[in-house]
Design a protein around this motif. Structure first.
Motif, PDB file in Angstrom:
ATOM      1  N   HIS A   1       0.820  -1.203   0.000  1.00 32.63           N
ATOM      2  CA  HIS A   1       0.000   0.000   0.000  1.00 32.63           C
ATOM      3  C   HIS A   1       0.859   1.261   0.000  1.00 32.63           C
ATOM      4  CE1 HIS A   1      -3.914  -1.957   0.568  1.00 32.63           C
ATOM      5  NE2 HIS A   1      -3.240  -2.849   1.280  1.00 32.63           N
ATOM      6  N   ASP A   2       0.304   2.318  -0.554  1.00 37.16           N
ATOM      7  CA  ASP A   2       0.958   3.618  -0.605  1.00 37.16           C
ATOM      8  C   ASP A   2       0.735   4.323   0.734  1.00 37.16           C
ATOM      9  OD1 ASP A   2       1.872   6.147  -1.103  1.00 37.16           O
ATOM     10  OD2 ASP A   2       0.701   6.460  -2.931  1.00 37.16           O
TER      11      ASP A   2
ATOM     12  N   ARG B   1       1.271   7.291   1.580  1.00 33.90           N
ATOM     13  CA  ARG B   1       0.661   8.609   1.420  1.00 33.90           C
ATOM     14  C   ARG B   1      -0.856   8.506   1.313  1.00 33.90           C
ATOM     15  NH1 ARG B   1       4.214  10.498  -3.601  1.00 33.90           N
ATOM     16  NH2 ARG B   1       3.721   8.312  -4.066  1.00 33.90           N
ATOM     17  N   ALA B   2      -1.341   7.485   0.631  1.00 30.65           N
ATOM     18  CA  ALA B   2      -2.788   7.293   0.509  1.00 30.65           C
ATOM     19  C   ALA B   2      -3.400   6.962   1.870  1.00 30.65           C
ATOM     20  CB  ALA B   2      -3.077   6.179  -0.490  1.00 30.65           C
TER      21      ALA B   2
ATOM     22  N   GLN C   1      -1.425  -1.624  -8.756  1.00 30.92           N
ATOM     23  CA  GLN C   1      -0.018  -1.249  -8.546  1.00 30.92           C
ATOM     24  C   GLN C   1       0.568  -1.877  -7.273  1.00 30.92           C
ATOM     25  OE1 GLN C   1      -1.051   2.995  -8.681  1.00 30.92           O
ATOM     26  NE2 GLN C   1       0.255   3.212 -10.488  1.00 30.92           N
TER      27      GLN C   1
ATOM     28  N   ARG D   1       4.667  -1.748  -6.361  1.00 31.45           N
ATOM     29  CA  ARG D   1       5.276  -1.022  -5.235  1.00 31.45           C
ATOM     30  C   ARG D   1       6.234  -1.921  -4.473  1.00 31.45           C
ATOM     31  NH1 ARG D   1       0.070   1.292  -4.780  1.00 31.45           N
ATOM     32  NH2 ARG D   1       0.120   3.503  -5.318  1.00 31.45           N
TER      33      ARG D   1
ATOM     34  N   ASN E   1       9.237  -2.230  -6.896  1.00 30.10           N
ATOM     35  CA  ASN E   1       9.709  -0.969  -7.479  1.00 30.10           C
ATOM     36  C   ASN E   1       9.766  -1.066  -9.000  1.00 30.10           C
ATOM     37  OD1 ASN E   1      10.513   1.719  -7.467  1.00 30.10           O
ATOM     38  ND2 ASN E   1      12.688   1.222  -7.225  1.00 30.10           N
TER      39      ASN E   1
ATOM     40  N   ARG F   1       8.386   0.528 -12.377  1.00 33.65           N
ATOM     41  CA  ARG F   1       7.763   1.779 -12.812  1.00 33.65           C
ATOM     42  C   ARG F   1       7.905   1.964 -14.323  1.00 33.65           C
ATOM     43  NH1 ARG F   1      10.981   6.021  -9.511  1.00 33.65           N
ATOM     44  NH2 ARG F   1      12.652   4.509  -9.941  1.00 33.65           N
TER      45      ARG F   1
ATOM     46  N   GLU G   1       5.865   6.445 -12.920  1.00 37.13           N
ATOM     47  CA  GLU G   1       4.709   5.920 -12.190  1.00 37.13           C
ATOM     48  C   GLU G   1       4.841   4.406 -12.063  1.00 37.13           C
ATOM     49  OE1 GLU G   1       1.157   7.036 -14.214  1.00 37.13           O
ATOM     50  OE2 GLU G   1       1.760   9.135 -14.460  1.00 37.13           O
TER      51      GLU G   1
END
Length: 429
Positions: free
Chosen positions: A2-3, A5-6, A358, A362, A365, A367, A377
């Motif tokens: 998971h991100d 930031r989200a 994604q 993640r 890594n 992208r 991205e």
């Protein structure tokens, strides 16, 4: 993965997604750890700035001949250096703790995925084909006289133990023909690129696709640390690991035929008869790597590729969308294809096709560089069986069985079998 930031921006949404998967809310724990990590980083940076400032003054004091001030500042620099080292170590520890925690949390389901606790809550989407009506009681694959002793569980048990099989003569050739047919169909008709990959991988590859750290017991590890792959999803998806691709090369659509290995932990006593659930089996696996805005369309496309195999073999099946409680760890949405097995009088899974968004990218890594410019991205990744070869063999044997125990083989396989059309007492005829 998971991100973070989200999670910071919408912790309630994150917890709601976990709840749909039957997991406890974790945003408070994650954000508390994240706050401590960020505070440790800030403290280390502040101490580093103090150290740098004091270092500059040391030289000035020396130049002025102020020995007392020189010694005081030199001691201060040494003190700050020790402080910075300790703070950086703490920040690194908290960063690793946060990453380790995030690696154990399943992917968030898409909004369209039905809620549910287990397979009983999965939803049927469609059916193809009509199960054949037999004028006799159909048997399971391992009971057919046409198969004979060429599906040899006794020899396999002597060699390796339970949940292994030795295939011989005509049965082995039909199994090989199925894999060849699948590969040719995917390459020639569906535009997938064929690969032959290793079946032994490092920790990083298993971690990237989500088998590690949480599901280590489901796989086999060698004494020197390699892992035997549970599916070529692991190798094919990791082609993009630690890479920045050009958007122009996307989507990348691949296929591979490999041996697969699973410990079947937790399945004791389940499907012990026949070769439905084995520790070693073969699978033709499809993987797509694409931009995030393409993944839903690619998911539907990949399912049609798997369906084409069953349709070409004239095997009745149904398509199921899995509920939140039955999806795999890394999936956002999953379709299962279940083939009709007359010997069991039911549909059984033969393919599972998932989009992971994604989530895996993640972890590894992976992208791509947008053609329109801007920061790289994360790609989206998808995987699916196209198909499980052993289960397809079971379906072909059971659906093609005749009253005398022989098996009529699908027309699509005839070119791979030297024009032979039937299986009689373990031999092609």
């Amino acid at each position: 993965m998971h991100d973070i930031r989200a999670i910071r921006e919408n912790p309630d949404s994150f917890d709601a997604a976990l709840k749909r998967r039957g997991a406890e809310p974790m945003s408070a724990q994650i954000l508390a750890l994240d706050e401590a990590r960020r505070a440790a980083i800030h403290a280390a940076e502040t101490a580093q700035a103090d150290q740098n400032a004091a270092s500059k003054l040391v030289g000035a004091a020396k130049a002025k001949g102020d020995e007392a001030e020189f010694e005081r500042l030199r001691a201060l620099v040494a003190e700050k250096k020790t402080e910075v080292s300790a703070m950086q170590a703490e920040a690194s520890r908290l960063d690793a703790e946060q990453r380790d925690l995030l690696l154990t949390i399943p992917n968030a389901p898409l909004d369209e995925v039905p809620d549910g606790a287990d397979e009983d809550d999965n939803q049927e989407v469609s059916r193809w084909g009509t199960p054949k009506a037999y004028g006799f009681d159909p048997k399971e694959h391992y009971q057919l006289s046409g198969v004979g002793s060429e599906m040899d569980f006794e020899t396999a048990a002597k060699l390796s133990g339970a949940r292994f099989v030795v295939l011989k003569r005509g049965v082995a050739r039909v199994h090989r023909a199925l894999a060849q047919y699948m590969l040719d169909l995917h390459v020639d008709s569906h535009g997938l690129t064929e690969n032959i990959t290793p079946v032994l991988v490092r920790d990083e590859a298993m971690l990237g696709t989500g088998q590690l750290p949480k599901f280590a017991e489901d796989s086999y590890q060698t004494t020197n640390g390699w892992w035997l792959i549970p599916t070529a999803e692991v190798t094919l998806t990791n082609f993009a690991a630690q890479s920045v691709l050009e958007e122009a090369v996307l989507p990348i659509r691949m296929v591979a035929h490999t041996n697969c290995f699973r410990s079947e932990a937790g399945s004791a006593g389940k499907d012990t008869a026949g070769m439905l659930r084995q520790h070693q089996f073969e699978k033709v696996e499809m993987v797509t790597i694409c931009a995030a805005d393409q993944h839903l369309a690619e998911h539907e496309r990949m399912v049609t590729c798997a369906e084409a195999v069953l349709q070409g073999l004239n095997l009745p099946y149904r398509k199921i969308v899995l509920c939140t409680g039955d999806m795999g760890f890394g999936a956002q949405k999953t379709y299962d294809l279940e083939v009709w097995l007359p010997g069991q009088n039911t549909y059984r899974e033969i393919s599972s096709v998932s989009t992971c968004g994604q989530f895996q990218a993640r972890r590894m890594n992976a992208r791509f560089k947008p053609a329109a410019g801007g920061k790289p991205e994360f790609v989206a990744t998808l995987n699916g069986s196209g198909l499980a070869v052993g289960r397809c063999l079971i379906a072909v044997l059971e659906n093609g069985q005749e009253e005398d125990g022989s098996v009529t083989l699908p027309a699509a396989l005839h070119p791979y079998l030297g024009g032979k059309t039937r299986l009689v007492n373990g031999d092609l005829a």
